[in-house]
Design an enzyme around this catalytic site. Sequence first.
Site, PDB file in Angstrom:
ATOM      1  N   CYS A 352       0.896  -1.332  -0.027  1.00  0.00           N
ATOM      2  CA  CYS A 352      -0.089   0.105   0.015  1.00  0.00           C
ATOM      3  C   CYS A 352       0.844   1.237  -0.136  1.00  0.00           C
ATOM      4  O   CYS A 352       0.362   2.299  -0.284  1.00  0.00           O
ATOM      5  CB  CYS A 352      -0.943  -0.065   1.004  1.00  0.00           C
ATOM      6  SG  CYS A 352       0.008   0.248   2.832  1.00  0.00           S
ATOM      7  N   ALA A 353       2.139   1.208   0.311  1.00  0.00           N
ATOM      8  CA  ALA A 353       2.807   2.533   0.713  1.00  0.00           C
ATOM      9  C   ALA A 353       2.977   3.174  -0.805  1.00  0.00           C
ATOM     10  O   ALA A 353       3.052   2.632  -1.987  1.00  0.00           O
ATOM     11  CB  ALA A 353       4.220   2.163   1.123  1.00  0.00           C
ATOM     12  N   GLY A 355       0.299   4.937   0.399  1.00  0.00           N
ATOM     13  CA  GLY A 355      -1.196   5.401   0.588  1.00  0.00           C
ATOM     14  C   GLY A 355      -1.958   5.920  -0.415  1.00  0.00           C
ATOM     15  O   GLY A 355      -3.246   6.219  -0.093  1.00  0.00           O
ATOM     16  N   GLY A 356      -1.643   6.133  -1.479  1.00  0.00           N
ATOM     17  CA  GLY A 356      -2.269   6.924  -2.643  1.00  0.00           C
ATOM     18  C   GLY A 356      -3.640   6.131  -3.051  1.00  0.00           C
ATOM     19  O   GLY A 356      -4.627   6.504  -3.164  1.00  0.00           O
ATOM     20  N   ASP A 375       1.983  -3.564   4.194  1.00  0.00           N
ATOM     21  CA  ASP A 375       3.202  -3.167   3.624  1.00  0.00           C
ATOM     22  C   ASP A 375       4.327  -4.107   4.296  1.00  0.00           C
ATOM     23  O   ASP A 375       4.027  -3.946   5.641  1.00  0.00           O
ATOM     24  CB  ASP A 375       3.448  -1.562   3.353  1.00  0.00           C
ATOM     25  CG  ASP A 375       4.551  -1.452   2.295  1.00  0.00           C
ATOM     26  OD1 ASP A 375       4.148  -1.254   1.317  1.00  0.00           O
ATOM     27  OD2 ASP A 375       5.730  -1.552   2.687  1.00  0.00           O
ATOM     28  N   CYS A 476       4.787  -1.117 -12.190  1.00  0.00           N
ATOM     29  CA  CYS A 476       5.416   0.072 -13.098  1.00  0.00           C
ATOM     30  C   CYS A 476       6.520  -0.296 -14.005  1.00  0.00           C
ATOM     31  O   CYS A 476       7.384   0.218 -13.857  1.00  0.00           O
ATOM     32  CB  CYS A 476       5.577   1.187 -11.778  1.00  0.00           C
ATOM     33  SG  CYS A 476       6.717   0.923 -10.776  1.00  0.00           S
TER      34      CYS A 476
END
Length: 614
Positions: A352-353, A355-356, A375, A476
């Site tokens: 999750c880091a 948090g966006g 996380d 990504c």
Amino acid sequence: SRPRAAKRRLGAGSTPFRGAGAGRQPAAQTPRGRPGISDGNAKLLAPAKAKKIPSKGNNIELSSDGEVEECSWEMEEEEEDGSSEEAVDDYGASSSEEEELLPIEKAALKQKSDRRGLSEDDSEEEEDVVAEEASKQKIGHKEEESLDLQLNLDVDEQFKLPTNEEIEREDILFRFLLAVHGSLMVLLPAEPPDLHIIHQRIKGNMEVLQDFVVKREEGRTRQEYIALLRRDMAAYYSYSDFLLMKLMDIFPLPELINFLEANEVPRPVTIRTNTLKTRRRDLAQALINRGVNLDPLGKWSKTGLVIYDSSVPIGATPEYLAGHYMLQGASSLLSVMALAPQENERILDMCCAPGGKTSYIAQLMKNTGMIVANDSSAERLRSVVGNLHRLGVTSAVVSNCDGRHFPKVIGGFDRVLLDAPCSGTGVISKDPAVKTNKDEKDILRCAHLQKELILSAIDSVNAASETGGYIVYCTCSIMVEENEWVVDYALKKRNVRLVATGLDFGKEGFTRFKDRRFHPSLKSTRRFYPHTHNMDGFFIAKFKKFSNAIPQAQKDEEPAVEAATPSTVPKTIVEPQTKKRKLEGPKVDKEQKAPQPALKKRHSLQAQKRPLKA
């Protein structure tokens, strides 16, 4: 002073004009024709003989007939005794003779004259220097123009590969020195290459490769042109040879150049409106009032805004501190949109880091249900907690566990979002170090970790969920080993299938890559590139789990996988189980095994005493 005195004497005996217009009457004329004199003392009142001397300034003077003229006059009066007086100026200095100067004044005048001469010489020298510099600049411009013309002529001519001697000469020029930066060994060029020549050579090489049959040089193969192109691109764009080979396998050559050029330009800054606290229209108006130039992100997003420029720091405005928006890349919004969380669901954000994505999920769920934000890094969870508090998220639970063992901690989620750690080849514009510090081992290590995480994410989902049962996998990275390869592995090992992501744009995933063939349903996955979509490189795949059962072939492999990685299991989870097995295991076995012989004896004796029935 003397002309003014004469003027006053003449004005005293004359009758001036009374006014202008009809009431103006001229003075009485005397028999001699002189105006303003009525008695016979004209001789006494006549002005003295005057000598007209032109001067630089304009002074008011009086002529012999009493009219005013603009000239300088020097009055000479003849007294009765025949003596004459020289005219004196206003400061009492004689105009006919110059006073004698003191020696100091003469020296000062001489010094001034010398300085004037030197300044004139210096100015002449400066003019000569300026003229020389101008001529040199003209010559330099001419040389540059001739060089540009020559380069253009070279481009217009047919491109030719450099000979082996020229390549060896360039290799000598590009000598590499070994430098040590901490524990990293880096190769640095001794002399920088001529980037302009390399860029022209890349263009010429591309033109030949696009029409190789017509424009190729006789006796040269395509492999030679491609090898030179890869070498030139590595020198011009500062990529490692390994990464360029990977990129050349993914993109066609014209698209590869566009991809490399797009990585040299930063992506636009985007923000996401927090609809838990404000609306996008109100936020945009507030930021515009603070001097921010912005636009809506696109038709596909109802909350995104793109920032072009700003007179204030975007990450320190009162709106940001109040939690009205979140700095977030455009590509990271797509994964949450593909997940499509519903209200009152149980969601797991496995990585999750910072948090966006977690806050966006809570925003879409309107702070209902439950979100587990997990996380493996405790340090990165600090930013998650801070952002959740700032944005007003109240339905999230933060956990610090290894995602590979998460089904043992808690399961039964309706939806799971897995933004897996990757090599970062899609965010080169943010981290240019990826160009050179990634190799084959890094790619395979990331792919192995992603395979473990995606199996854990699938096992954490409840297939019997009424509204969910979905898993979204995203990275990504643009490497096939980290995307299609991992998705194809998950399709073989678990009871899941690929479904549409719900995104209207993006390129389809690969169903075949080099000598590998993937499942045909991989067409429903989506790829995003910086040169086509102006966002970070991204990959998104969406699974639907249709059975909680694990295929039989996978059950035999699971214990081996768990035994291979016992050190990665958190101590808080493993230690209590091992102690119970050591302490309680033997006791249970003795209690179960000890009474078994006695029971058998009793049953045998009772059977012997019973009479046989006919």
